[in-house]
Write a protein that holds these residues in place. Sequence first.
Motif, PDB file in Angstrom:
ATOM      1  N   GLY A 184       0.817  -1.179   0.000  1.00 46.82           N
ATOM      2  CA  GLY A 184       0.000   0.000   0.000  1.00 46.82           C
ATOM      3  C   GLY A 184       0.859   1.239   0.000  1.00 46.82           C
ATOM      4  O   GLY A 184       1.836   1.327   0.723  1.00 46.82           O
ATOM      5  N   THR A 185       0.478   2.199  -0.769  1.00 50.22           N
ATOM      6  CA  THR A 185       1.172   3.473  -0.852  1.00 50.22           C
ATOM      7  C   THR A 185       0.289   4.533  -0.211  1.00 50.22           C
ATOM      8  O   THR A 185      -0.923   4.464  -0.293  1.00 50.22           O
ATOM      9  CB  THR A 185       1.401   3.841  -2.337  1.00 50.22           C
ATOM     10  OG1 THR A 185       1.966   2.722  -2.987  1.00 50.22           O
ATOM     11  CG2 THR A 185       2.310   5.026  -2.460  1.00 50.22           C
ATOM     12  N   LEU A 186       0.917   5.524   0.418  1.00 57.25           N
ATOM     13  CA  LEU A 186       0.132   6.606   0.991  1.00 57.25           C
ATOM     14  C   LEU A 186      -0.470   7.460  -0.108  1.00 57.25           C
ATOM     15  O   LEU A 186       0.186   7.788  -1.081  1.00 57.25           O
ATOM     16  CB  LEU A 186       1.003   7.474   1.895  1.00 57.25           C
ATOM     17  CG  LEU A 186       1.277   6.913   3.280  1.00 57.25           C
ATOM     18  CD1 LEU A 186       2.232   7.815   4.035  1.00 57.25           C
ATOM     19  CD2 LEU A 186      -0.010   6.739   4.052  1.00 57.25           C
ATOM     20  N   LEU A 206      -4.857   5.420   2.110  1.00 53.82           N
ATOM     21  CA  LEU A 206      -3.891   4.532   1.475  1.00 53.82           C
ATOM     22  C   LEU A 206      -4.369   4.229   0.069  1.00 53.82           C
ATOM     23  O   LEU A 206      -5.564   4.244  -0.202  1.00 53.82           O
ATOM     24  CB  LEU A 206      -3.806   3.194   2.221  1.00 53.82           C
ATOM     25  CG  LEU A 206      -3.268   3.175   3.620  1.00 53.82           C
ATOM     26  CD1 LEU A 206      -3.457   1.787   4.214  1.00 53.82           C
ATOM     27  CD2 LEU A 206      -1.792   3.519   3.597  1.00 53.82           C
ATOM     28  N   ILE A 207      -3.436   3.917  -0.794  1.00 53.19           N
ATOM     29  CA  ILE A 207      -3.784   3.437  -2.130  1.00 53.19           C
ATOM     30  C   ILE A 207      -3.348   1.979  -2.194  1.00 53.19           C
ATOM     31  O   ILE A 207      -2.171   1.667  -1.996  1.00 53.19           O
ATOM     32  CB  ILE A 207      -3.104   4.263  -3.224  1.00 53.19           C
ATOM     33  CG1 ILE A 207      -3.602   5.705  -3.170  1.00 53.19           C
ATOM     34  CG2 ILE A 207      -3.362   3.652  -4.597  1.00 53.19           C
ATOM     35  CD1 ILE A 207      -2.889   6.649  -4.099  1.00 53.19           C
ATOM     36  N   LEU A 208      -4.315   1.089  -2.395  1.00 54.17           N
ATOM     37  CA  LEU A 208      -4.028  -0.339  -2.502  1.00 54.17           C
ATOM     38  C   LEU A 208      -4.122  -0.753  -3.960  1.00 54.17           C
ATOM     39  O   LEU A 208      -5.021  -0.318  -4.686  1.00 54.17           O
ATOM     40  CB  LEU A 208      -5.018  -1.143  -1.665  1.00 54.17           C
ATOM     41  CG  LEU A 208      -5.019  -0.862  -0.163  1.00 54.17           C
ATOM     42  CD1 LEU A 208      -6.128  -1.633   0.523  1.00 54.17           C
ATOM     43  CD2 LEU A 208      -3.676  -1.199   0.443  1.00 54.17           C
ATOM     44  N   VAL A 253      -8.352   3.936   0.190  1.00 56.71           N
ATOM     45  CA  VAL A 253      -9.093   3.532   1.385  1.00 56.71           C
ATOM     46  C   VAL A 253      -8.595   4.329   2.585  1.00 56.71           C
ATOM     47  O   VAL A 253      -7.475   4.831   2.579  1.00 56.71           O
ATOM     48  CB  VAL A 253      -8.925   2.010   1.658  1.00 56.71           C
ATOM     49  CG1 VAL A 253      -9.538   1.177   0.546  1.00 56.71           C
ATOM     50  CG2 VAL A 253      -7.470   1.641   1.856  1.00 56.71           C
ATOM     51  N   PRO A 254      -9.413   4.442   3.647  1.00 52.28           N
ATOM     52  CA  PRO A 254      -8.958   5.131   4.861  1.00 52.28           C
ATOM     53  C   PRO A 254      -7.784   4.392   5.487  1.00 52.28           C
ATOM     54  O   PRO A 254      -7.745   3.159   5.484  1.00 52.28           O
ATOM     55  CB  PRO A 254     -10.173   5.089   5.790  1.00 52.28           C
ATOM     56  CG  PRO A 254     -11.323   4.680   4.954  1.00 52.28           C
ATOM     57  CD  PRO A 254     -10.789   3.985   3.744  1.00 52.28           C
ATOM     58  N   ALA A 255      -6.836   5.129   6.055  1.00 57.07           N
ATOM     59  CA  ALA A 255      -5.636   4.522   6.640  1.00 57.07           C
ATOM     60  C   ALA A 255      -5.796   4.181   8.113  1.00 57.07           C
ATOM     61  O   ALA A 255      -4.961   3.492   8.667  1.00 57.07           O
ATOM     62  CB  ALA A 255      -4.453   5.463   6.460  1.00 57.07           C
ATOM     63  N   ALA A 256      -6.847   4.647   8.757  1.00 53.88           N
ATOM     64  CA  ALA A 256      -6.903   4.555  10.217  1.00 53.88           C
ATOM     65  C   ALA A 256      -7.914   3.559  10.770  1.00 53.88           C
ATOM     66  O   ALA A 256      -8.255   3.631  11.923  1.00 53.88           O
ATOM     67  CB  ALA A 256      -7.196   5.933  10.776  1.00 53.88           C
ATOM     68  N   SER A 257      -8.425   2.647   9.970  1.00 61.20           N
ATOM     69  CA  SER A 257      -9.415   1.721  10.513  1.00 61.20           C
ATOM     70  C   SER A 257      -9.113   0.303  10.051  1.00 61.20           C
ATOM     71  O   SER A 257      -8.378   0.112   9.090  1.00 61.20           O
ATOM     72  CB  SER A 257     -10.816   2.133  10.044  1.00 61.20           C
ATOM     73  OG  SER A 257     -10.900   2.038   8.642  1.00 61.20           O
TER      74      SER A 257
END
Length: 174
Positions: free
Chosen positions: A1-3, A9-11, A53-57
């Motif tokens: 995954g890239t920020l 994140l970008i998956l 996608v969200p990075a914090a969940s």
Amino acid sequence: GTLGTPGTLILRGIVVSASDVPLPRVHVGLVTRVPLPERGVLTDDRGLFTIRVPAASPLRLAFTKTRYVSQTAVIPLRETDRPSEMRVRMSLAGAISGRVSDRSGLFLMGTTVTLQPPGVGQFDPAAVTTTTNDIGEFRFGGLAEGPYVVTARPSVFALSVNSNRVALTDAAAV
């Protein structure tokens, strides 16, 4: 995954069939309790996808395509555990269909038919139900390979019209 943008994140990944053929037009979406503005993405002609996608969940992605068994992938939160590229394999789905009749051969409309894996209780979340149509037919699709138990419970109307025992006929697994 890239920020991606802050907090996201970008998956990236590829979706293939059981025989490793890339699958185009697979819907890839985030599994959440709250609807998100981004409804998901489709894989391209080479089976590739990119999704923000969200990075914090806790992350779970769902992969769905007609005629295939849906898949869910859990994405680790820690970047060190996250795959740089995902590979998801999808299998063709099966179906079970049939007709419900009474002992005299009369097909029963409105009969509740339940499908579940063997050994689970009647109210288990793995159990699914449908109702027979006007000629006693039912169908369950999108099934993963494995054993299933099919049961039929006629409607009160069907029982009042004909009190004979109910039987499953012509049940076929595809």
